[in-house]
Structure formats: structure tokens, C-alpha cells
Design a protein around this motif. Sequence first.
Motif, PDB file in Angstrom:
ATOM      1  N   ARG A  55      -3.733 -20.929   5.585  1.00 36.18           N
ATOM      2  CA  ARG A  55      -2.609 -20.161   6.135  1.00 36.18           C
ATOM      3  C   ARG A  55      -1.702 -19.673   5.010  1.00 36.18           C
ATOM      4  O   ARG A  55      -1.260 -18.519   5.005  1.00 36.18           O
ATOM      5  N   HIS A  56      -1.421 -20.550   4.054  1.00 30.80           N
ATOM      6  CA  HIS A  56      -0.559 -20.166   2.935  1.00 30.80           C
ATOM      7  C   HIS A  56      -1.225 -19.059   2.105  1.00 30.80           C
ATOM      8  O   HIS A  56      -0.567 -18.084   1.709  1.00 30.80           O
ATOM      9  N   GLY A  57      -2.536 -19.197   1.867  1.00 35.25           N
ATOM     10  CA  GLY A  57      -3.245 -18.181   1.094  1.00 35.25           C
ATOM     11  C   GLY A  57      -3.274 -16.834   1.788  1.00 35.25           C
ATOM     12  O   GLY A  57      -3.091 -15.787   1.151  1.00 35.25           O
ATOM     13  N   ILE A  58      -3.492 -16.845   3.103  1.00 39.14           N
ATOM     14  CA  ILE A  58      -3.492 -15.585   3.850  1.00 39.14           C
ATOM     15  C   ILE A  58      -2.106 -14.961   3.824  1.00 39.14           C
ATOM     16  O   ILE A  58      -1.959 -13.732   3.720  1.00 39.14           O
ATOM     17  N   GLY A  59      -1.073 -15.794   3.891  1.00 45.32           N
ATOM     18  CA  GLY A  59       0.297 -15.273   3.811  1.00 45.32           C
ATOM     19  C   GLY A  59       0.559 -14.578   2.480  1.00 45.32           C
ATOM     20  O   GLY A  59       1.186 -13.508   2.442  1.00 45.32           O
ATOM     21  N   LEU A  60       0.080 -15.161   1.388  1.00 46.87           N
ATOM     22  CA  LEU A  60       0.224 -14.521   0.084  1.00 46.87           C
ATOM     23  C   LEU A  60      -0.572 -13.221   0.019  1.00 46.87           C
ATOM     24  O   LEU A  60      -0.119 -12.218  -0.561  1.00 46.87           O
ATOM     25  N   ALA A  61      -1.745 -13.226   0.625  1.00 41.58           N
ATOM     26  CA  ALA A  61      -2.619 -12.055   0.560  1.00 41.58           C
ATOM     27  C   ALA A  61      -2.077 -10.873   1.359  1.00 41.58           C
ATOM     28  O   ALA A  61      -2.364  -9.716   1.030  1.00 41.58           O
ATOM     29  N   ARG A  62      -1.311 -11.135   2.395  1.00 43.49           N
ATOM     30  CA  ARG A  62      -0.836 -10.046   3.256  1.00 43.49           C
ATOM     31  C   ARG A  62      -0.022  -9.021   2.472  1.00 43.49           C
ATOM     32  O   ARG A  62       0.019  -7.848   2.839  1.00 43.49           O
ATOM     33  N   ALA A  63       0.624  -9.450   1.400  1.00 43.47           N
ATOM     34  CA  ALA A  63       1.417  -8.506   0.594  1.00 43.47           C
ATOM     35  C   ALA A  63       0.528  -7.438  -0.040  1.00 43.47           C
ATOM     36  O   ALA A  63       1.015  -6.371  -0.409  1.00 43.47           O
ATOM     37  N   ARG A  64      -0.773  -7.702  -0.166  1.00 45.74           N
ATOM     38  CA  ARG A  64      -1.705  -6.729  -0.751  1.00 45.74           C
ATOM     39  C   ARG A  64      -2.340  -5.839   0.309  1.00 45.74           C
ATOM     40  O   ARG A  64      -3.096  -4.950  -0.005  1.00 45.74           O
ATOM     41  N   ASP A  65      -2.071  -6.128   1.574  1.00 45.29           N
ATOM     42  CA  ASP A  65      -2.614  -5.357   2.695  1.00 45.29           C
ATOM     43  C   ASP A  65      -4.135  -5.221   2.600  1.00 45.29           C
ATOM     44  O   ASP A  65      -4.682  -4.117   2.613  1.00 45.29           O
ATOM     45  N   PRO A  66      -4.859  -6.336   2.531  1.00 47.26           N
ATOM     46  CA  PRO A  66      -6.322  -6.252   2.399  1.00 47.26           C
ATOM     47  C   PRO A  66      -6.987  -5.876   3.717  1.00 47.26           C
ATOM     48  O   PRO A  66      -6.460  -6.162   4.799  1.00 47.26           O
ATOM     49  N   GLU A  67      -8.159  -5.277   3.621  1.00 49.78           N
ATOM     50  CA  GLU A  67      -8.962  -5.018   4.817  1.00 49.78           C
ATOM     51  C   GLU A  67      -9.813  -6.236   5.159  1.00 49.78           C
ATOM     52  O   GLU A  67     -10.104  -6.486   6.326  1.00 49.78           O
ATOM     53  N   TYR A  68     -10.207  -6.970   4.125  1.00 47.12           N
ATOM     54  CA  TYR A  68     -11.030  -8.160   4.334  1.00 47.12           C
ATOM     55  C   TYR A  68     -10.443  -9.343   3.585  1.00 47.12           C
ATOM     56  O   TYR A  68      -9.798  -9.195   2.538  1.00 47.12           O
ATOM     57  N   LEU A  69     -10.722 -10.531   4.133  1.00 44.54           N
ATOM     58  CA  LEU A  69     -10.399 -11.789   3.480  1.00 44.54           C
ATOM     59  C   LEU A  69     -11.703 -12.539   3.243  1.00 44.54           C
ATOM     60  O   LEU A  69     -12.528 -12.660   4.165  1.00 44.54           O
TER      61      LEU A  69
END
Length: 405
Positions: free
Chosen positions: A136-150
Motif C-alpha cells: 500500500r505504501h509503495g503504491i501510494g508513492l507510485a501514484r505521483a508518477r501516474d503509472p499505467e501499470y504496477l
Amino acid sequence: MSRLGQVRWGRLTRVSAVVWTAAGSLLAWLWLLLCQGFFWRTDVRLPPRAEPEVWPCVCVVVPARDEAAVLPAALPSLLLQDYPGRAEIFLVDDGSSDGTGDLARELARRHGGLPLTVGSPGEPPAGWTGKLWAVRHGIGLARARDPEYLLLTDADIAHAPDSLRELVAAARAGGFDVVSQMARLRVRSTWERFVVPAFVYFFAQLYPFRRIGREGTRTAAAAGGCVLLRADTAEKARIPEVIRHAVIDDVALARAVKRGGGRVWLGLADRVDSVRPYPGLGDLWRMVSRSAYAQMRHHPLLLAGTVAGLTLVYLVPPAALGAGLTTGNTAAAVTGGLAWLVMSGTYVPMLRYYRQPLWLAPLLPFTAFLYLLMTVDSAVQHHRGRGAAWKGRTYARPDAVPDEG
């Protein structure tokens, strides 16, 4: 009826019971061979791929707790991914005591490659498993990059240089919301040879890969070591919040996606490998027993059914063959032998996939008996209140966790 007649009738009844039980096992194996999604075949690999015109942004999320021993063999493979689009790695140091976060930063400085951010989420709150809190923490950090995939991958997974581009190409071409590969686990020690290929074999028997990728089926599963997930699908399905208490998080993730109408694909990997060693039986025992009873939703009746099923399917064939040869009961020997032969034949493809000697195939009943003991031990530990333990944490019973989903 005379005494002699009673003795003969008793013997006939015992003989018939052995033959009928062996026949039931043989019928079960014929059904598994032909009607359980051809689970025993190992040819389900990445689906057809086509390179997109524009490569989407991907964020890689790596939950890591005390992984300093395996990180040098795994993290560089992510840093050096040959991906044409924009990609970034978020390693979440989940309360490590062995310097995992500092080592990750040092490896990034040494190898270069994709940008690496190391985060720390703190201790998980009540109702969360540690890994999913880190995700959850990693996805929260990633959202700032607006990725299409995780890409959700474990800290012990080593990827081939083109792994990320192949996963993305497969997801795009097939229209999948989840593309997951079951990493090839390490098989070097004697106990790894006995237990590891069987672990994947049993998993495929429970979740036939062909059914998972087929639209309109309820079968859903993923392999937590390598999961490519569409970011908007994760948000729509409320991942990981909706599965925050799951010990078997990969299967729970796939189910959540399928319930929301998403498409899931799972297959065996060719060049995605786990570098984590399980040198002794105790290491493998803990790996299996920590989640075995959770697989049965902690239900005693499901446990009893599982024990009975494992006994009928895996233990009865050699027992019937031995009893038939000892007593001269040809029907029991032939029926048990045929069931054992079918069982061994279905195990051969998995042994070949793991590059193991084929003489291990007839020993599958022995391995199944070990798994039966591990499953019972998992239930015993649960009912003693110890829960599922992993890396110094013990997770609460799921029925004690409030569920908002």
C-alpha cells in the motif's frame, strides 16, 4: 452362516473394500488427468505479445523485510531492466533489522539503471498483514508518477533483462488487467528437490492455469513474486485495502480483480527466478505450513476433507499395490498400480520443467504425505492461537479482522 463362511465373508469384504477404494483413487486420477484443466501440463507461458506504439509508464513496487541476504542477487535485475518506456522502482523497507534499505541504495548507486526510491511505512496497523501494508505504501508513492501499470514483485525475485517489456507487451496484446508469472523456485538441496516441484504442481492442481486465463470462469489466482497490474484496475478493485488481511495475498488479489470484471492471466515463468534458498526440511515446512490452513479458510471440515482427499488420491495407490502384492489380490494390485502410474505420469512434466530426475515421479506419494503433515501442523498452530508467522510477525485470525470490503 457357518463359522467358516463368516471368515470367508469377512475376508471377501476386506478384499472388496481395498479394491473399491483403489478403484475410487483410479477414477479420481482419470478425472484429474482429463477434467481438471490439464493442470499437469507446463506449456502455459506468456501469451502472444505485440510491442505497443507507445510504451506505458510502469512503477515497480518491492516490499522487503530483512532481505539483505537475497537482495544483491535480485535487485540489480530490476535496476537493469531493458524497458523502452518510463519505469521506476519503489522498494519499501518493511521494518528491516538487517540494513535492507541501505543495501538497496548502495546497489542502486553501484549498478545505476532505473531510478530507485526507498520508503518505509512503519508498523502495520491492526487488520493489515505486513506485506500488504508495505505494498500500500509503495503504491501510494507510485501514484505521483501516474503509472499505467504496477509491477508487484518480491525482493527475492530475479528478472531477465526483458522481463518487464515482455509482461507489458503481453498485457497490452491480450487486454489483461493482471499478468502474473510463477517464478521458478530454487531447487538445489535434497529437500528442495522433493518439495519444491510438488509445491507448484499442487498449486496448479488447485488453480489450473488454463482456467484462470479463460473468460467466464471463476478460477482466479496469481503468483505474488511477479504480478503486473493495471493501476486503474487496482484503484477500482480497492487493492490492497480490500485484501489487507490476506495471508495468501496473490490469490486474494486475483479474486478481487476478477470479481470486478477484470481479466487475469497466470502461467509459468521461463526467466523469472526466485533466489531464496530453502536448504532444509524445516525451512520448507515453515513456507508451506504458514498458509496451508488459511487456504482452507480455517475451517475444520475443509481440513478433514483435504486430509481425506490427499489420502485417497495420493496414498491409497501405493498402499493398494502393496496390499495386493502381499495378499495375492490381483485386482487391488492392478488398480492401485494403474492409479500410481497415472499419478506419476502427471508429475513428469513438472519435474522436466524444474530439470529434475524423473525417478522422483513415483515418490510423489511420499511428498504428498509430507504436505498432509504440514497442513495438519498449520491447523494445529492456528488453533493454538499462533496464527500465520512470517519474518518475525504473527498474523491474527482473519475472523478477528474487521472487513470493510
